[in-house]
Design a protein around this motif. Structure first.
Motif: not given
Length: 179
Positions: A126-146
């Motif tokens: 599975l893949w996911c992504g976020y754009f520069d500046g979207n730290e909330k999305s980055k942290h959500a992905q990290e919490k989920c194991g990405f």
């Protein structure tokens, strides 16, 4: 298909969700950071439900207490992903209304989509992504194991008519099973 978590119902979008969708998607803190424009009216939201959100493996994120759509989570499979993936892989996308930020609801929804993708659909990656500046999305992905995989610079977004830097993350079935 309808999926359930401790606090959420993940279900197909319906025309009747247009007012709720507009309530949260009109906020300029939601769509633009995720790569789509703010919604301009209930009718605009209804059209987005019909043309974008009413596809397989895209779900309204709803609280169990009232089944009201407060966000979205989805899985784009294979070639339907902007990453041009093989058929046994998918890309997860998500957003949630501002009043629900910081409550762990998107990680909860994403974890259920991950489970569904690996257990029910038999995916390998599975893949996911976020754009520069979207730290909330980055942290959500990290919490989920990405974990970070690569960065794509100069990505043109047709919906917002701008160019961004995208950071792509990945989670394999093996990594998920070990976690």
């Amino acid at each position: 298909m309808i999926l359930y978590t401790e606090r959420l119902i993940l279900r197909p979008w319906a025309d009747s969700d247009a007012e709720s969708l507009y309530e949260y998607a009109r906020d300029d803190r939601v769509g633009p950071i995720a790569g789509w424009p703010v919604h301009t009216s209930v009718e605009n939201s209804r059209e987005i439900i019909r043309t974008v959100l009413s596809v397989p493996e895209t779900y309204a994120v709803c609280l169990k207490e009232d089944n009201k759509a407060i966000g979205s989570v989805g899985l784009k499979i294979g070639k339907k992903s902007i990453l041009d993936l093989p058929d046994a892989e998918g890309e997860i996308g998500y957003w949630i209304g501002v009043p629900f930020w910081g409550q762990g609801l998107i990680p909860e929804a994403v974890r259920e989509i991950i489970r569904h993708a690996f257990e029910d659909l038999g995916f390998e990656t599975l893949w996911c992504g976020y754009f520069d500046g979207n730290e909330k999305s980055k942290h959500a992905q990290e919490k989920c194991g990405f974990t970070y995989h690569h960065t794509d610079k100069d990505v043109y977004l047709t919906l917002t008519n701008d160019i961004r830097t995208a950071h792509v993350t990945r989670l394999t079935r093996e990594e998920w099973e070990k976690a």
